[in-house]
Design a protein around this motif. Structure first.
Motif, PDB file in Angstrom:
ATOM      1  N   PHE A   1      67.126 -46.037 -45.987  1.00 56.29           N
ATOM      2  CA  PHE A   1      66.781 -46.244 -44.793  1.00 56.29           C
ATOM      3  C   PHE A   1      65.990 -47.646 -44.579  1.00 56.29           C
ATOM      4  N   VAL A   2      66.027 -47.795 -43.998  1.00 53.27           N
ATOM      5  CA  VAL A   2      65.673 -49.517 -43.114  1.00 53.27           C
ATOM      6  C   VAL A   2      64.633 -49.663 -41.725  1.00 53.27           C
ATOM      7  N   VAL A   3      63.335 -51.257 -42.375  1.00 54.86           N
ATOM      8  CA  VAL A   3      62.677 -51.319 -42.060  1.00 54.86           C
ATOM      9  C   VAL A   3      63.431 -51.579 -40.294  1.00 54.86           C
TER      10      VAL A   3
ATOM     11  N   LEU B   1      61.296 -47.164 -39.460  1.00 54.03           N
ATOM     12  CA  LEU B   1      62.461 -47.140 -40.513  1.00 54.03           C
ATOM     13  C   LEU B   1      63.579 -46.318 -39.707  1.00 54.03           C
ATOM     14  N   ALA B   2      64.361 -46.502 -40.120  1.00 58.02           N
ATOM     15  CA  ALA B   2      65.634 -45.948 -39.098  1.00 58.02           C
ATOM     16  C   ALA B   2      66.408 -45.421 -40.026  1.00 58.02           C
TER      17      ALA B   2
ATOM     18  N   ALA C   1      53.625 -54.220 -52.532  1.00 60.50           N
ATOM     19  CA  ALA C   1      55.257 -54.479 -52.087  1.00 60.50           C
ATOM     20  C   ALA C   1      55.442 -53.692 -50.788  1.00 60.50           C
ATOM     21  N   MET C   2      55.251 -52.723 -50.207  1.00 59.58           N
ATOM     22  CA  MET C   2      55.552 -52.002 -49.244  1.00 59.58           C
ATOM     23  C   MET C   2      55.009 -53.172 -48.418  1.00 59.58           C
ATOM     24  N   ARG C   3      54.066 -53.705 -47.975  1.00 63.67           N
ATOM     25  CA  ARG C   3      54.048 -54.713 -46.527  1.00 63.67           C
ATOM     26  C   ARG C   3      54.275 -55.508 -46.640  1.00 63.67           C
ATOM     27  N   GLN C   4      55.274 -56.242 -48.453  1.00 65.01           N
ATOM     28  CA  GLN C   4      56.063 -57.301 -47.610  1.00 65.01           C
ATOM     29  C   GLN C   4      57.340 -57.266 -46.805  1.00 65.01           C
ATOM     30  N   LEU C   5      57.427 -56.004 -47.187  1.00 61.65           N
ATOM     31  CA  LEU C   5      59.000 -55.808 -46.506  1.00 61.65           C
ATOM     32  C   LEU C   5      58.771 -55.730 -44.922  1.00 61.65           C
TER      33      LEU C   5
ATOM     34  N   ARG D   1      61.309 -56.735 -41.206  1.00 62.35           N
ATOM     35  CA  ARG D   1      62.668 -55.957 -40.487  1.00 62.35           C
ATOM     36  C   ARG D   1      64.293 -56.318 -41.319  1.00 62.35           C
ATOM     37  N   GLY D   2      64.734 -55.120 -41.521  1.00 64.09           N
ATOM     38  CA  GLY D   2      66.472 -55.068 -42.277  1.00 64.09           C
ATOM     39  C   GLY D   2      66.292 -54.466 -43.370  1.00 64.09           C
ATOM     40  N   ASP D   3      64.842 -55.101 -44.291  1.00 62.02           N
ATOM     41  CA  ASP D   3      64.709 -54.455 -45.478  1.00 62.02           C
ATOM     42  C   ASP D   3      65.218 -53.111 -45.928  1.00 62.02           C
ATOM     43  N   GLN D   4      65.699 -52.357 -47.153  1.00 62.55           N
ATOM     44  CA  GLN D   4      65.292 -51.247 -47.155  1.00 62.55           C
ATOM     45  C   GLN D   4      64.575 -50.845 -48.247  1.00 62.55           C
ATOM     46  N   LEU D   5      64.443 -49.305 -47.570  1.00 65.35           N
ATOM     47  CA  LEU D   5      63.987 -48.941 -49.329  1.00 65.35           C
ATOM     48  C   LEU D   5      64.182 -47.455 -48.536  1.00 65.35           C
ATOM     49  N   GLY D   6      64.237 -46.442 -49.684  1.00 70.90           N
ATOM     50  CA  GLY D   6      64.130 -44.774 -50.737  1.00 70.90           C
ATOM     51  C   GLY D   6      63.703 -43.966 -49.345  1.00 70.90           C
ATOM     52  N   VAL D   7      63.827 -43.013 -49.108  1.00 69.60           N
ATOM     53  CA  VAL D   7      63.216 -42.157 -48.619  1.00 69.60           C
ATOM     54  C   VAL D   7      63.550 -40.760 -49.106  1.00 69.60           C
TER      55      VAL D   7
END
Lengths: 284, 159
Positions: free
Chosen positions: A19-21, A36-37, A90-94, A96-102
């Protein structure tokens, strides 16, 4: 008795989807919201109010976070959380455009459909408003199907109040009674001061025809149930959202076990009557 | 006992007095008067003699304590349906906290000195009132304990 609503687990529950922020929003000093999208080629995750996802910050860790967005618009997946450890930091540092797993969505849902025709009382404490917000969205989108709808929300201080603008809008735009209270007032604060449970005797609802949904620290929820019982609401009509150390999210690893219940699979939303005895066991 | 202001029906509707015997209600109404306070008005001052308590009918009251360097700090708020004040009941009959109207407040003021005399003369009435005040004191003590726990400030350790 209304029951927490189970939901089929995702097809590949252990595989995180990218997913992308879209937006990262600070809410208070220590809480934030991520919108997220699904990354290209992946489907949005439909969810029911009350469910949670496992969010994976690559190379740091994975944490269970309740979904705080509108179930009617699953293409924007919204999570609100507090910074409590390395992963959420670390999540708070994300950005726009950063990716994370869901992974998800997991767990049971608030019984909002089952509550149709009745009064609905939301009692939230602190960050506990976030897991209740999807249920509020759902109820407000079908407002005519419910009796009185009341939100009681307690925060630590005025600066810790979540979703301020939305609280104001809900109060102004919908047939929704909103009462906010803080444990510690500032000099500028002109609202209620005191614990959220103290609001319960003051608000109008029919105790014999009310479904209460509560989320917050367990002690708060216990006193909420006591106050609701004093008003005449049966524990069978009260639903709580529990938080334990969810790891696998599919009822295998046992980290979130509470007696015979796996909070990740059998919860996080439970009818209070089902977990009442377990919550009294200190060793659990 | 007379009810000079015709307040017995209003008192009977208030949760605090619900279920009281009519004769007790009439006795209490004999010590009652209607009052209103504009927003910002002081209803009681910490340390002053506590001669009354209030049945709040409308509006919100901030219960305050004065702290050096911080000024008045609101400890709790009470609203319609609540009772304000029990210092009239216990020696030395001085207000333990201040009370300020946050907005327009309408209330029924009960003359504590008058009521204490009536409770001494009629112990059934005294016991009935004391039970109801004890319940309020217990609820507020419980709420204060919850506030002291600082529930929302604590979060279980997480990754």
């Amino acid at each position: 008795m209304t029951a927490a609503v189970p939901h089929a687990p995702p097809a590949a529950p252990m595989t995180p989807h990218p997913f992308v922020v879209q937006r990262a929003l600070p809410e208070t000093d220590d809480t934030f919201t991520l919108e997220l999208a699904a990354d290209r080629g992946f489907e949005p995750l439909a969810f029911r109010p009350g469910q949670f996802n496992m969010l994976y910050v690559f190379g740091v860790g994975e944490v269970p976070i309740s979904i705080s967005g509108d179930p009617a618009t699953p293409q924007t997946l919204v999570h609100t959380t507090r910074v409590v450890g390395a992963t959420t930091r670390a999540m708070r540092q994300l950005k726009r455009g950063d990716q994370l797993g869901v992974r998800g969505p997991f767990g049971t849902a608030w019984p909002v459909e089952e509550a149709e025709g009745q009064d609905v009382l939301f009692v939230a404490g602190g960050i506990g408003l976030a897991p209740l917000r999807p249920a509020l969205y759902r109820v407000l989108s079908r407002r005519e199907r419910y009796g009185r709808v009341v939100l009681l929300y307690g925060a630590r201080t005025p600066d810790d109040i979540l979703f301020r603008r939305e609280l104001r809008n809900w109060r102004a735009d919908f047939d929704l009674e909103v009462h906010v209270t803080v444990d510690r007032a500032t000099r500028e604060w002109r609202g209620n001061v005191g614990v959220v449970t103290a609001l319960i005797p003051r608000v109008p609802f029919d105790p014999r025809n009310t479904v209460a949904l509560t989320c917050g620290p367990e002690v708060m929820m216990r006193f909420t149930v006591l106050e609701l019982q004093r008003r005449g609401v049966e524990p069978e009509h009260v639903h709580v959202s529990l938080e334990r150390n969810m790891k696998c999210a599919i009822g295998l690893c046992g980290h979130c076990q509470l007696g015979a219940e796996f909070v990740c699979r059998d919860g996080p939303v439970f009818p209070y009557a089902r977990v009442r005895r377990l919550l009294d066991v200190r060793e659990l | 006992m007379t009810d000079p202001h015709g307040l017995a029906p209003l008192l009977a509707d208030h949760p605090f007095f619900r279920g009281l015997k009519p004769e007790h209600l009439a006795t209490i109404a004999g010590c009652a008067s209607n009052v209103r306070f504009d927003a910002g008005a002081m209803i009681a001052r910490e340390g002053d003699e506590a001669t009354q308590f209030y049945v709040i009918r409308h509006g919100t009251v901030a219960v305050e304590s004065f702290a050096p360097h911080a000024g008045p700090v609101t400890i709790q708020t009470v609203s319609a349906g609540d009772i304000l004040g029990w210092s009239w009941l216990l020696p030395p009959y001085n207000w333990q906290f201040s009370a300020r109207a946050q907005d327009l407040v309408r209330a029924i003021a009960l003359d504590g000195t008058c009521l204490r005399g009536k409770c001494e003369a009629d112990h059934d009435l005294g016991y009935e009132l004391l039970k109801r005040f004890a319940e309020i004191v217990a609820q507020r003590l419980s709420a204060t304990r919850l506030q002291l726990l600082d529930l929302y400030g604590q979060t279980p350790a997480r990754p």
